[in-house]
Design an enzyme around this catalytic site. Structure first.
Site, PDB file in Angstrom:
ATOM      1  CB  CYS A  78      19.443  72.329 -27.760  1.00 50.02           C
ATOM      2  SG  CYS A  78      17.760  73.151 -26.690  1.00 50.02           S
ATOM      3  CG  HIS A  95      22.326  73.033 -24.523  1.00 50.56           C
ATOM      4  ND1 HIS A  95      22.203  73.897 -25.380  1.00 50.56           N
ATOM      5  CD2 HIS A  95      21.321  72.486 -23.996  1.00 50.56           C
ATOM      6  CE1 HIS A  95      20.774  73.944 -24.725  1.00 50.56           C
ATOM      7  NE2 HIS A  95      20.454  73.086 -24.425  1.00 50.56           N
ATOM      8  CG  ASN A 127      18.080  76.615 -23.080  1.00 50.77           C
ATOM      9  OD1 ASN A 127      18.644  77.038 -24.119  1.00 50.77           O
ATOM     10  ND2 ASN A 127      17.797  75.058 -22.500  1.00 50.77           N
TER      11      ASN A 127
END
EC number: 2.3.1.180
Length: 323
Positions: free
Chosen positions: A114, A250, A280
């Site tokens: 990520c 993020h 996500n």
């Protein structure tokens, strides 16, 4: 020594939308439970015939158009992904062919989960500042749905597919002011896909090739680590908390994102959030959020942006950018 600045952004989301209501038919969960704990209401999922390079290409084309340059001007392509088309060649190399970028350009994939896009910005910025490249495509692209166990309610509700891209160009005025990258491999068991080439294809059975996560433990580490990262970034640039105009985090979990905004002293309306609509999207989440806020006019030229991410590895990093 040149500086690098963002001259164009782009994004792509697959057409199919999977709502929390649909997930209620697959696993024991509820829309209320998902929204309260994550902030996610829906996510996009790639079509069966779509792969990472398809999503990356669409985002890259929009970024190039918004930068007002052709693909033949690009001399560095960097794709941050955990879900590439192949073991090799890299997805970045495939994009050189698909986009019509000149033969001889630099191209490679980067794996930092990520945090991959922030890592990619750092690497591309170093190429530009040292004269190794003049114009770079930095792309975060994921088809994370391919590595999800859709019977695991702790993970399948979290992730989505998508791609975001930026064009970085050399210039006299600083755009990327600083980047701060870190990693710690000692906590790998908390978040991983427990399969790799070393185990052999025969071992890829059942859930071995799917995401495994101990969510509560990851949450605690992420909040603590990102708080320290904010302090590190501000101190390195001699800034106070109120100096940042926009937080572009993020998009993992609304609670983590809000905690980071509080650390900066920012109200949530100065935090770019796409997590409700996109979930996500791993390495794609920051460039998608950035593109959204640039496209709708929230982020303006001259604004000071803080990008930050935390991902499997663990990896974490930030980028302070004068947009």
């Amino acid at each position: 020594m040149s500086h690098s600045r963002i001259s164009g952004t782009g994004g792509y989301l697959p057409e199919r939308v999977v709502t929390n209501a649909e997930l209620e038919t697959l696993v024991e969960t509820s829309d209320r439970w998902i929204v309260e704990r994550t902030g996610i209401a829906q996510r996009h999922v790639a079509a069966p015939d779509q792969i990472c390079s398809d999503l990356a290409e669409a985002a890259a084309l929009e970024a190039l158009a918004n930068a007002g340059i052709g693909a033949d001007a690009i001399d560095l392509v960097l794709v941050a992904t955990s879900t590439p088309d192949h073991v090799f060649p890299s997805t970045a190399c495939r994009l050189i062919e698909r986009l019509g970028i000149a033969s001889g350009a630099i191209a490679f994939d980067l794996g930092a989960a990520c945090s991959g896009f922030v890592y990619g910005l750092d690497v591309a910025d170093r190429f530009i500042r040292t004269g190794g490249a003049r114009r770079a495509l930095v792309i975060g692209a994921e088809v994370f749905s391919r590595i999800l166990d859709w019977s695991d309610r702790s993970t399948c509700v979290l992730f989505g597919d998508g791609a975001g891209a930026v064009v970085l160009e050399a210039g006299e005025a600083p755009g990327i002011l600083s980047t701060h990258l870190h990693a710690d491999g000692r906590q790998t068991p908390l978040l991983n896909v427990p399969w790799g080439v070393a185990q052999g294809y025969e071992s890829l059975q059942g859930s071995h090739g799917k995401v495994s996560m101990r969510g509560n433990e990851v949450f605690r580490v992420a909040v603590r680590t990102l708080g320290a990262l904010v302090d590190e970034t501000l101190e390195a640039n001699g800034l106070a908390r109120g100096d940042v105009d926009w937080l572009v985090p993020h998009q993992a979990n609304i609670r983590i994102m809000t905690a980071t905004a509080r650390k900066l002293g920012l109200s949530t309306d100065r935090m770019v959030s796409t997590v409700a609509e996109q979930g996500n999207t791993s390495a794609a989440s920051i460039p998608l959020a950035l593109h959204t806020a640039v496209s709708d006019g929230r982020i303006q030229r001259g604004d000071l942006l803080l990008l930050e991410a935390f991902g499997a590895g663990f990896t974490w990093g930030s980028a302070l950018i004068r947009y």
